[in-house]
Design a protein around this motif. Structure first.
Motif, PDB file in Angstrom:
ATOM      1  N   PHE A  66       3.812 -10.999   6.548  1.00 32.30           N
ATOM      2  CA  PHE A  66       3.289 -11.858   5.489  1.00 32.30           C
ATOM      3  C   PHE A  66       2.066 -12.643   5.980  1.00 32.30           C
ATOM      4  O   PHE A  66       1.053 -12.740   5.288  1.00 32.30           O
ATOM      5  N   ILE A  67       2.174 -13.205   7.182  1.00 32.78           N
ATOM      6  CA  ILE A  67       1.080 -14.013   7.714  1.00 32.78           C
ATOM      7  C   ILE A  67      -0.155 -13.164   7.982  1.00 32.78           C
ATOM      8  O   ILE A  67      -1.287 -13.555   7.668  1.00 32.78           O
ATOM      9  N   ARG A  68       0.061 -12.006   8.559  1.00 35.11           N
ATOM     10  CA  ARG A  68      -1.085 -11.151   8.893  1.00 35.11           C
ATOM     11  C   ARG A  68      -1.839 -10.713   7.646  1.00 35.11           C
ATOM     12  O   ARG A  68      -3.061 -10.660   7.631  1.00 35.11           O
ATOM     13  N   LYS A  69      -1.118 -10.404   6.576  1.00 35.53           N
ATOM     14  CA  LYS A  69      -1.755  -9.933   5.336  1.00 35.53           C
ATOM     15  C   LYS A  69      -2.095 -11.091   4.393  1.00 35.53           C
ATOM     16  O   LYS A  69      -2.649 -10.865   3.322  1.00 35.53           O
TER      17      LYS A  69
ATOM     18  N   ARG B 237       2.084  -3.696   2.222  1.00 33.70           N
ATOM     19  CA  ARG B 237       1.134  -2.695   2.695  1.00 33.70           C
ATOM     20  C   ARG B 237       0.124  -2.317   1.617  1.00 33.70           C
ATOM     21  O   ARG B 237      -1.062  -2.124   1.899  1.00 33.70           O
ATOM     22  N   TYR B 238       0.588  -2.221   0.380  1.00 30.20           N
ATOM     23  CA  TYR B 238      -0.291  -1.773  -0.696  1.00 30.20           C
ATOM     24  C   TYR B 238      -0.914  -2.945  -1.464  1.00 30.20           C
ATOM     25  O   TYR B 238      -1.416  -2.757  -2.567  1.00 30.20           O
ATOM     26  N   THR B 239      -0.864  -4.130  -0.880  1.00 25.66           N
ATOM     27  CA  THR B 239      -1.609  -5.270  -1.413  1.00 25.66           C
ATOM     28  C   THR B 239      -2.794  -5.502  -0.481  1.00 25.66           C
ATOM     29  O   THR B 239      -2.634  -6.064   0.614  1.00 25.66           O
ATOM     30  N   VAL B 240      -3.952  -5.057  -0.863  1.00 24.31           N
ATOM     31  CA  VAL B 240      -5.100  -5.047   0.034  1.00 24.31           C
ATOM     32  C   VAL B 240      -5.852  -6.379   0.006  1.00 24.31           C
ATOM     33  O   VAL B 240      -6.544  -6.718   0.974  1.00 24.31           O
ATOM     34  N   GLU B 241      -5.758  -7.128  -1.079  1.00 26.05           N
ATOM     35  CA  GLU B 241      -6.464  -8.399  -1.164  1.00 26.05           C
ATOM     36  C   GLU B 241      -5.614  -9.526  -0.598  1.00 26.05           C
ATOM     37  O   GLU B 241      -4.384  -9.509  -0.708  1.00 26.05           O
ATOM     38  N   GLU B 242      -6.260 -10.508  -0.007  1.00 26.13           N
ATOM     39  CA  GLU B 242      -5.553 -11.637   0.587  1.00 26.13           C
ATOM     40  C   GLU B 242      -5.222 -12.689  -0.470  1.00 26.13           C
ATOM     41  O   GLU B 242      -5.714 -12.653  -1.602  1.00 26.13           O
ATOM     42  N   ASN B 243      -4.367 -13.630  -0.052  1.00 27.95           N
ATOM     43  CA  ASN B 243      -3.953 -14.755  -0.900  1.00 27.95           C
ATOM     44  C   ASN B 243      -3.289 -14.291  -2.201  1.00 27.95           C
ATOM     45  O   ASN B 243      -3.483 -14.889  -3.261  1.00 27.95           O
TER      46      ASN B 243
ATOM     47  N   PHE C  81      -3.663   5.555   2.642  1.00 25.00           N
ATOM     48  CA  PHE C  81      -3.016   4.725   3.655  1.00 25.00           C
ATOM     49  C   PHE C  81      -2.252   5.657   4.585  1.00 25.00           C
ATOM     50  O   PHE C  81      -1.192   6.186   4.225  1.00 25.00           O
ATOM     51  N   GLN C  82      -2.789   5.863   5.775  1.00 31.86           N
ATOM     52  CA  GLN C  82      -2.246   6.862   6.689  1.00 31.86           C
ATOM     53  C   GLN C  82      -0.859   6.518   7.201  1.00 31.86           C
ATOM     54  O   GLN C  82      -0.173   7.373   7.739  1.00 31.86           O
ATOM     55  N   GLU C  83      -0.426   5.259   7.073  1.00 32.58           N
ATOM     56  CA  GLU C  83       0.903   4.875   7.554  1.00 32.58           C
ATOM     57  C   GLU C  83       2.023   5.415   6.675  1.00 32.58           C
ATOM     58  O   GLU C  83       3.183   5.410   7.060  1.00 32.58           O
ATOM     59  N   SER C  84       1.701   5.878   5.490  1.00 32.43           N
ATOM     60  CA  SER C  84       2.732   6.316   4.557  1.00 32.43           C
ATOM     61  C   SER C  84       3.402   7.588   5.050  1.00 32.43           C
ATOM     62  O   SER C  84       2.746   8.538   5.487  1.00 32.43           O
ATOM     63  N   THR C  85       4.749   7.603   4.983  1.00 33.02           N
ATOM     64  CA  THR C  85       5.527   8.772   5.400  1.00 33.02           C
ATOM     65  C   THR C  85       6.218   9.461   4.229  1.00 33.02           C
ATOM     66  O   THR C  85       6.684  10.589   4.365  1.00 33.02           O
ATOM     67  N   GLY C  86       6.322   8.780   3.089  1.00 30.21           N
ATOM     68  CA  GLY C  86       7.020   9.355   1.953  1.00 30.21           C
ATOM     69  C   GLY C  86       8.522   9.264   2.041  1.00 30.21           C
ATOM     70  O   GLY C  86       9.235   9.858   1.217  1.00 30.21           O
ATOM     71  N   MET C  87       9.055   8.532   3.025  1.00 28.81           N
ATOM     72  CA  MET C  87      10.503   8.432   3.206  1.00 28.81           C
ATOM     73  C   MET C  87      11.074   7.092   2.758  1.00 28.81           C
ATOM     74  O   MET C  87      12.272   6.977   2.520  1.00 28.81           O
ATOM     75  N   GLY C  88      10.237   6.053   2.665  1.00 31.42           N
ATOM     76  CA  GLY C  88      10.737   4.722   2.352  1.00 31.42           C
ATOM     77  C   GLY C  88      11.448   4.650   1.021  1.00 31.42           C
ATOM     78  O   GLY C  88      12.634   4.289   0.943  1.00 31.42           O
ATOM     79  N   LEU C  89      10.749   5.001  -0.056  1.00 35.55           N
ATOM     80  CA  LEU C  89      11.354   4.923  -1.385  1.00 35.55           C
ATOM     81  C   LEU C  89      12.443   5.971  -1.568  1.00 35.55           C
ATOM     82  O   LEU C  89      13.383   5.764  -2.335  1.00 35.55           O
ATOM     83  N   TYR C  90      12.337   7.092  -0.865  1.00 35.13           N
ATOM     84  CA  TYR C  90      13.408   8.098  -0.921  1.00 35.13           C
ATOM     85  C   TYR C  90      14.708   7.510  -0.384  1.00 35.13           C
ATOM     86  O   TYR C  90      15.775   7.646  -1.008  1.00 35.13           O
ATOM     87  N   LEU C  91      14.645   6.837   0.770  1.00 34.72           N
ATOM     88  CA  LEU C  91      15.833   6.211   1.335  1.00 34.72           C
ATOM     89  C   LEU C  91      16.345   5.100   0.430  1.00 34.72           C
ATOM     90  O   LEU C  91      17.560   4.925   0.275  1.00 34.72           O
ATOM     91  N   VAL C  92      15.429   4.333  -0.162  1.00 32.95           N
ATOM     92  CA  VAL C  92      15.829   3.272  -1.086  1.00 32.95           C
ATOM     93  C   VAL C  92      16.640   3.852  -2.243  1.00 32.95           C
ATOM     94  O   VAL C  92      17.699   3.329  -2.607  1.00 32.95           O
TER      95      VAL C  92
END
Length: 323
Positions: A196-199, A233-239, A285-296
């Motif tokens: 949260f702080i970093r983004k 991750r998919y919120t690119v703008e700050e604040n 976004f290269q970090e995406s694996t396609g497994m997060g929402l599948y597991l959810v």
């Protein structure tokens, strides 16, 4: 009956050809008595019909069994008429089924060993990560901050591997209890405070007092962690804000998580819960694996929760968990 006739069709065809050939030979030899020829053909046909009837009655259960899928070898063994053909096929099926069970047991044993190895490896990797985190937590250098961010990513990746491996044995690692939903959500967001702080994104909570749901705290926390990290991750703008809101929908309790990110194209929404599907955003976004929402999705179904998703491009995404 249809299968029997199809099986005996070559015999019937050869028999008719044979009748025609023999009659033609007698005709060429000068024997022109059609009455006797037809009478002989009739007697021969009666013998063929009697043979076919006996053959069908003897093997009727065999042909009926072939026309229906077997549920077990015991069904085939229950035939009342045992002929060499049925006995031979039954022995073949029994032998093949025995080999199948042996191979299945072998692969199952290897898979269980592989999953056990993964679980042990993940737990072993968590120890050095925790040690590194303790070493750098009091350092103010920007390089150590970057290392901490990478450690968080490694930790999240290891947890994803661990929970994926445990998904098939979900029922062995399940403890349902009454949970305070706000407490669980705040605990998850607190664990992700570095992200949260970093983004520069701020959580916003709107809960009624004492929202109690029945779920498994560990699995539910993993689900919420996946949703929170995806939203950040998919919120690119700050604040920007990440909104957590609970309300009642009839007899159900709904947890709504709404971000102010880039959103999901409408064409991708029907497939976002598919394994390894990254979609248009995943290519950016290269970090995406396609497994997060599948597991959810898989975990929510096993927990008895429903999940809904809505999204508007450039406005944000809303995900609801219905308890």
């Amino acid at each position: 009956m249809k299968l029997f006739l199809r099986d005996q069709f070559p015999l019937i065809f050869i028999y008719l050809i044979q009748i025609i050939v023999i009659t033609s030979i007698y005709w060429l030899d000068g024997y022109h008595n059609w009455t006797i020829s037809l009478y002989a053909a009739l007697l021969s046909s009666c013998l063929l019909i009697i043979y076919l009837l006996i053959r069908y009655i003897t093997n009727r259960s065999f042909y009926q069994r072939l026309e229906k899928p077997l549920t077990s070898l015991d069904d085939f063994a229950s035939n009342t008429h045992q002929t060499p053909l049925t006995e031979g096929l039954q022995q073949l099926l029994t032998s093949q089924f025995r080999h199948y069970k042996t191979d299945l047991h072998h692969y199952k044993y290897r898979l269980e060993g592989h999953i056990q190895f993964i679980n042990q490896w993940v737990h072993q990797m968590k120890t050095p990560l925790s040690v590194i985190h303790l070493i750098i937590q009091d350092e103010d250098d920007s390089r150590f901050t970057a290392i901490g961010d990478e450690l968080d990513r490694l930790k999240k990746g290891l947890e994803t591997v661990l929970y994926t491996a445990r998904l098939d044995s979900f029922e062995h690692d399940l403890y349902v209890e009454s949970l305070n939903l706000e407490t669980v959500v705040r605990s998850v967001t607190s664990n992700q405070k570095r992200l949260f702080i970093r983004k520069r994104i701020f959580p916003s909570f709107q809960f009624k007092e004492d929202v109690i749901v029945a779920s498994d705290e560990k699995w539910l926390s993993f689900v919420l962690t996946q949703l929170v990290t995806n939203a950040i991750r998919y919120t690119v703008e700050e604040n920007r804000k990440l909104h957590f809101h609970s309300y009642n929908r009839g007899i159900h309790t709904v947890l709504e998580i709404r971000d102010e990110g880039i959103g999901i194209p409408q064409s991708d929404i029907p497939r976002v819960f598919d394994a390894y599907f990254t979609g248009e955003n995943g290519r950016n976004f290269q970090e995406s694996t396609g497994m997060g929402l599948y597991l959810v999705k898989q975990i929510c179904e096993k927990l008895g929760h429903r999940i809904e998703i809505e999204s508007v491009v450039n406005e944000g995404t809303t995900i609801r968990i219905i308890f």
